[in-house]
Every structure is written in structure tokens, then in C-alpha cells.
Design a protein around this motif. Sequence first.
Motif, mmCIF file in Angstrom:
data_model
loop_
_atom_site.group_PDB
_atom_site.id
_atom_site.type_symbol
_atom_site.label_atom_id
_atom_site.label_comp_id
_atom_site.label_asym_id
_atom_site.label_seq_id
_atom_site.Cartn_x
_atom_site.Cartn_y
_atom_site.Cartn_z
ATOM 1 N N GLN A 185 0.843 -1.189 0.000
ATOM 2 C CA GLN A 185 0.000 0.000 0.000
ATOM 3 C C GLN A 185 0.884 1.248 0.000
ATOM 4 O OE1 GLN A 185 -3.060 -0.241 3.146
ATOM 5 N NE2 GLN A 185 -2.409 -2.354 3.429
ATOM 6 N N ILE A 186 0.383 2.353 -0.576
ATOM 7 C CA ILE A 186 1.231 3.548 -0.630
ATOM 8 C C ILE A 186 1.542 4.076 0.765
ATOM 9 C CG2 ILE A 186 0.496 4.237 -2.932
ATOM 10 C CD1 ILE A 186 -1.222 6.413 -1.575
ATOM 11 N N THR B 46 -0.671 1.110 -6.655
ATOM 12 C CA THR B 46 -1.390 2.154 -7.406
ATOM 13 C C THR B 46 -2.908 2.096 -7.204
ATOM 14 O OG1 THR B 46 -1.374 0.713 -9.369
ATOM 15 C CG2 THR B 46 0.396 2.339 -9.179
ATOM 16 N N LEU B 47 -3.399 1.192 -6.367
ATOM 17 C CA LEU B 47 -4.838 1.069 -6.134
ATOM 18 C C LEU B 47 -5.411 2.401 -5.666
ATOM 19 C CD1 LEU B 47 -7.103 -1.232 -5.884
ATOM 20 C CD2 LEU B 47 -6.701 -1.027 -3.430
ATOM 21 N N ARG C 133 -4.013 7.911 -11.376
ATOM 22 C CA ARG C 133 -3.401 9.068 -12.032
ATOM 23 C C ARG C 133 -1.883 9.081 -11.897
ATOM 24 N NH1 ARG C 133 -2.532 13.622 -8.457
ATOM 25 N NH2 ARG C 133 -2.639 14.962 -10.290
ATOM 26 N N HIS C 134 -1.354 8.344 -10.922
ATOM 27 C CA HIS C 134 0.095 8.289 -10.727
ATOM 28 C C HIS C 134 0.722 7.054 -11.376
ATOM 29 C CE1 HIS C 134 -0.025 11.674 -7.981
ATOM 30 N NE2 HIS C 134 -0.990 11.086 -7.301
ATOM 31 N N LEU C 135 -0.078 6.248 -12.057
ATOM 32 C CA LEU C 135 0.433 5.001 -12.632
ATOM 33 C C LEU C 135 1.558 5.263 -13.631
ATOM 34 C CD1 LEU C 135 0.310 1.945 -12.991
ATOM 35 C CD2 LEU C 135 -1.568 2.276 -14.622
ATOM 36 N N GLY C 136 1.420 6.285 -14.458
ATOM 37 C CA GLY C 136 2.451 6.582 -15.446
ATOM 38 C C GLY C 136 3.787 6.914 -14.806
#
Length: 248
Positions: free
Chosen positions: A156-157, A189-190, A194-197
Amino acid sequence: MEEVEVVVAHSERVTLRVGDVFLKVDADQARLDVEAEAVALAPVPTPEVLWRKPSVLAIAALRGRRLGRLGEPSAASPAAWAAAGAAIRRLHEAPLPPWTGRRRRDPGELAAELDGECELLVANGILPAGLVARNREIAEAAIRPWTPAFIHGDLQISHVFVDGDEVTGILDWSEAGRGDALFDLATFTLGHERHLGDVLAGYGTDVDLDVLRAWWSVRSLLGVRWLVEHGFDAFAPGCEVDVLRSRM
């Protein structure tokens, strides 16, 4: 005088903070053993283990702040997200740990677990049948053979700490072991698509996005009932149920 802060608490484990020391109390000693071994082996920044006793692991606080939390916007920079992606890649390229881990499921086991959980979600009135069926369909892409990697298992982040654009440490290794690298990336990234890239730019290799997105559905479907039963709000904005709804 230092105060005792309850960081997380449920029937399986409790994490307390006293000053700069975190105490993890776990009913399953094997989880604490895995965590201590993973921290020692992982080729990424990890917290210092101060001491271990039966059912308790003491670790030092990390420098910096959490990259973010599920359900909340992240204030971290794109470079920080990319740095996290690079750290995850180093972990996945490391030699496999000597233990199997809890996240090693063959396709048949995963499919059976997922089908059983989907039935319970509908039968218990937790989620509508259409939402469950659509996400079960998407989840099928994750049910395939994969090459084992050294994974965190619960990435998890909120378990990743950064100071500026630098990753200062990754916490909570009790689920580490051999598993699907895309499970880690999907967990990380769950709810923060928007931060996946930025994450993949740091990760630096081609990723099957259909499988990664399928893991979003898998993780959410398997997690909602446990979260509800343990007093967490999977229905909060941006959390697991919203992730499932976004797939519709």
C-alpha cells in the motif's frame, strides 16, 4: 512523557508507536518472522529492526512522510512516485526469498477463492450483483501463470515513506515472499491511477496494463468483506468500493 499512539488495531495484529519506536504485536509469530527476514533481505530502504521477542517486533521510525493514503490525494511529486517505482523494480529483480509466502497462489486456487468471495459479497448484501459480476469478469486477466518474483505482498502507498523525491523506507513486510510482481504494482497504485504513469516510468519495463488493472479488481473484491468485518470503511471515497465502481 511519551504517549502511546495506536497506529492500527484489529483482531489479528496491533501496531503501537511510542516516540520513534513502533511495536508490532501479532497473533501469528510466523508473520513477524517473515517481516524480520524480509527486511534483512530486501534490496531497498527498510526500517531498522531494534529487537524481536515472541509476538512483538520493535522497529525504528523512518525519516520523511508517507507517500500517501488510499482515499486521499497524494501531495508527493511525480519524481517521488517514479523513485518508488524504481525501488519496487529493484525488489522484483532481487533473488527469490527462501520462503514461499502467503501471496503465492496458482491460477486455480485464486479463481476458486475469488469465486467464493464474490458469492459471499452478493449473498450477504455487501455489494450489488452487477458490480461484482463486472469486476469478476475483469479479474479474469490476473488468473494466469506468472513468473515468481520477490514481492512485498501488501505494498500500500501508506507503507512507502519519502523525503522529497527520495524513498527513505518501505514498511510492513509480513506478507512478503514469492509472488506476482504485478500484484505489488497494482496494490501500490490502487485508487491512485493518475500516478500510474510516473510509477511505471520509474519501474522501467513493460507492464501488461490489463493484468495490472485486473489485480485492482481482484484485490478489491477479496478485501471488501474483510475490511468491513474488521471495522474499516471500504466504502469511503476513493477506497476499494470506489475502485470497483470505476471499472463499470
